[in-house]
Design a protein around this motif. Structure first.
Motif, PDB file in Angstrom:
ATOM      1  N   LEU A   1      -0.958  10.008  -6.415  1.00 34.54           N
ATOM      2  CA  LEU A   1      -1.677  10.551  -5.258  1.00 34.54           C
ATOM      3  C   LEU A   1      -2.715   9.564  -4.726  1.00 34.54           C
ATOM      4  N   ALA A   2      -3.350   8.818  -5.604  1.00 37.41           N
ATOM      5  CA  ALA A   2      -4.317   7.808  -5.163  1.00 37.41           C
ATOM      6  C   ALA A   2      -3.619   6.712  -4.357  1.00 37.41           C
ATOM      7  N   LYS A   3      -2.420   6.334  -4.775  1.00 38.50           N
ATOM      8  CA  LYS A   3      -1.653   5.333  -4.027  1.00 38.50           C
ATOM      9  C   LYS A   3      -1.285   5.856  -2.645  1.00 38.50           C
ATOM     10  N   VAL A   4      -0.844   7.107  -2.592  1.00 36.37           N
ATOM     11  CA  VAL A   4      -0.486   7.720  -1.305  1.00 36.37           C
ATOM     12  C   VAL A   4      -1.717   7.777  -0.400  1.00 36.37           C
ATOM     13  N   GLU A   5      -2.845   8.178  -0.959  1.00 37.63           N
ATOM     14  CA  GLU A   5      -4.077   8.263  -0.176  1.00 37.63           C
ATOM     15  C   GLU A   5      -4.469   6.896   0.390  1.00 37.63           C
ATOM     16  N   ARG A   6      -4.365   5.846  -0.424  1.00 40.76           N
ATOM     17  CA  ARG A   6      -4.685   4.505   0.068  1.00 40.76           C
ATOM     18  C   ARG A   6      -3.757   4.103   1.208  1.00 40.76           C
ATOM     19  N   ALA A   7      -2.475   4.392   1.074  1.00 41.41           N
ATOM     20  CA  ALA A   7      -1.506   4.049   2.119  1.00 41.41           C
ATOM     21  C   ALA A   7      -1.805   4.808   3.409  1.00 41.41           C
TER      22      ALA A   7
ATOM     23  N   LEU B   1       3.311   2.685   2.105  1.00 45.27           N
ATOM     24  CA  LEU B   1       3.709   3.382   0.879  1.00 45.27           C
ATOM     25  C   LEU B   1       4.511   2.453  -0.031  1.00 45.27           C
ATOM     26  N   GLN B   2       5.388   1.652   0.549  1.00 46.87           N
ATOM     27  CA  GLN B   2       6.154   0.687  -0.249  1.00 46.87           C
ATOM     28  C   GLN B   2       5.222  -0.344  -0.880  1.00 46.87           C
ATOM     29  N   ALA B   3       4.247  -0.810  -0.121  1.00 44.17           N
ATOM     30  CA  ALA B   3       3.300  -1.799  -0.637  1.00 44.17           C
ATOM     31  C   ALA B   3       2.490  -1.242  -1.803  1.00 44.17           C
ATOM     32  N   GLU B   4       2.244   0.059  -1.784  1.00 44.09           N
ATOM     33  CA  GLU B   4       1.492   0.711  -2.870  1.00 44.09           C
ATOM     34  C   GLU B   4       2.405   1.147  -4.016  1.00 44.09           C
ATOM     35  N   ASP B   5       3.706   0.898  -3.876  1.00 43.54           N
ATOM     36  CA  ASP B   5       4.695   1.378  -4.851  1.00 43.54           C
ATOM     37  C   ASP B   5       4.612   2.898  -4.975  1.00 43.54           C
ATOM     38  N   ALA B   6       4.517   3.545  -3.800  1.00 46.54           N
ATOM     39  CA  ALA B   6       4.403   5.007  -3.748  1.00 46.54           C
ATOM     40  C   ALA B   6       5.420   5.580  -2.772  1.00 46.54           C
ATOM     41  N   GLN B   7       6.600   4.973  -2.707  1.00 44.69           N
ATOM     42  CA  GLN B   7       7.576   5.407  -1.722  1.00 44.69           C
ATOM     43  C   GLN B   7       8.244   6.735  -2.071  1.00 44.69           C
ATOM     44  N   ARG B   8       8.018   7.265  -3.265  1.00 47.62           N
ATOM     45  CA  ARG B   8       8.605   8.547  -3.649  1.00 47.62           C
ATOM     46  C   ARG B   8       7.740   9.690  -3.131  1.00 47.62           C
ATOM     47  N   VAL B   9       7.798   9.887  -1.819  1.00 44.07           N
ATOM     48  CA  VAL B   9       7.069  10.959  -1.148  1.00 44.07           C
ATOM     49  C   VAL B   9       8.098  11.743  -0.337  1.00 44.07           C
ATOM     50  N   VAL B  10       8.005  13.052  -0.361  1.00 39.44           N
ATOM     51  CA  VAL B  10       8.927  13.900   0.384  1.00 39.44           C
ATOM     52  C   VAL B  10       8.904  13.466   1.857  1.00 39.44           C
ATOM     53  N   PRO B  11      10.069  13.232   2.457  1.00 36.34           N
ATOM     54  CA  PRO B  11      10.116  12.747   3.838  1.00 36.34           C
ATOM     55  C   PRO B  11       9.326  13.601   4.828  1.00 36.34           C
ATOM     56  N   GLN B  12       9.324  14.897   4.649  1.00 35.12           N
ATOM     57  CA  GLN B  12       8.580  15.774   5.553  1.00 35.12           C
ATOM     58  C   GLN B  12       7.076  15.526   5.456  1.00 35.12           C
ATOM     59  N   VAL B  13       6.612  15.148   4.295  1.00 34.84           N
ATOM     60  CA  VAL B  13       5.192  14.847   4.114  1.00 34.84           C
ATOM     61  C   VAL B  13       4.852  13.549   4.841  1.00 34.84           C
ATOM     62  N   VAL B  14       5.715  12.553   4.728  1.00 36.23           N
ATOM     63  CA  VAL B  14       5.501  11.294   5.434  1.00 36.23           C
ATOM     64  C   VAL B  14       5.477  11.558   6.941  1.00 36.23           C
ATOM     65  N   GLU B  15       6.416  12.357   7.420  1.00 39.58           N
ATOM     66  CA  GLU B  15       6.474  12.691   8.852  1.00 39.58           C
ATOM     67  C   GLU B  15       5.205  13.400   9.308  1.00 39.58           C
ATOM     68  N   ARG B  16       4.722  14.320   8.505  1.00 37.00           N
ATOM     69  CA  ARG B  16       3.510  15.056   8.880  1.00 37.00           C
ATOM     70  C   ARG B  16       2.301  14.131   8.940  1.00 37.00           C
ATOM     71  N   PHE B  17       2.142  13.283   7.939  1.00 33.60           N
ATOM     72  CA  PHE B  17       1.042  12.313   7.971  1.00 33.60           C
ATOM     73  C   PHE B  17       1.157  11.414   9.194  1.00 33.60           C
ATOM     74  N   ALA B  18       2.365  10.947   9.483  1.00 34.17           N
ATOM     75  CA  ALA B  18       2.568  10.060  10.630  1.00 34.17           C
ATOM     76  C   ALA B  18       2.205  10.769  11.939  1.00 34.17           C
ATOM     77  N   ARG B  19       2.590  12.028  12.074  1.00 27.08           N
ATOM     78  CA  ARG B  19       2.235  12.791  13.284  1.00 27.08           C
ATOM     79  C   ARG B  19       0.716  12.938  13.417  1.00 27.08           C
ATOM     80  N   GLN B  20       0.059  13.252  12.317  1.00 29.82           N
ATOM     81  CA  GLN B  20      -1.400  13.426  12.337  1.00 29.82           C
ATOM     82  C   GLN B  20      -2.091  12.117  12.695  1.00 29.82           C
TER      83      GLN B  20
END
Length: 78
Positions: free
Chosen positions: A19-25, A49-68
């Motif tokens: 989660l810390a990696k995801v937050e940094r990304a 996310l790839q740079a943080e080695d945190a690419q295992r995130v549910v695609p819908q979560v990535v989409e939501r963050f990107a929209r926000q």
């Protein structure tokens, strides 16, 4: 299905680290791409996310963050 509480305790450090990696990304993408078009933000977030080695995130979560992040420039207070 019952889960042994000790298994939960054992896995929490790994979950917190992920989660810390995801937050940094997300924070890095927000700082560099806030208010930009969705497609551009999404690609930047995937790369962060790839740079943080945190690419295992549910695609819908990535989409939501990107929209926000993309919409952050549309209103005061994000």
């Amino acid at each position: 299905m019952a889960t042994d509480p000790s298994e939960y305790d054992k896995s929490m450090p790994a979950v917190a680290a992920h989660l810390a990696k995801v937050e940094r990304a997300v924070d890095r993408t927000r700082a560099s791409h806030g208010g930009r078009p969705y497609a551009e933000v999404h690609q930047a977030l995937v790369e962060a996310l790839q740079a943080e080695d945190a690419q295992r995130v549910v695609p819908q979560v990535v989409e939501r963050f990107a929209r926000q992040i993309s919409a952050a420039g549309d209103s005061v207070g994000g």
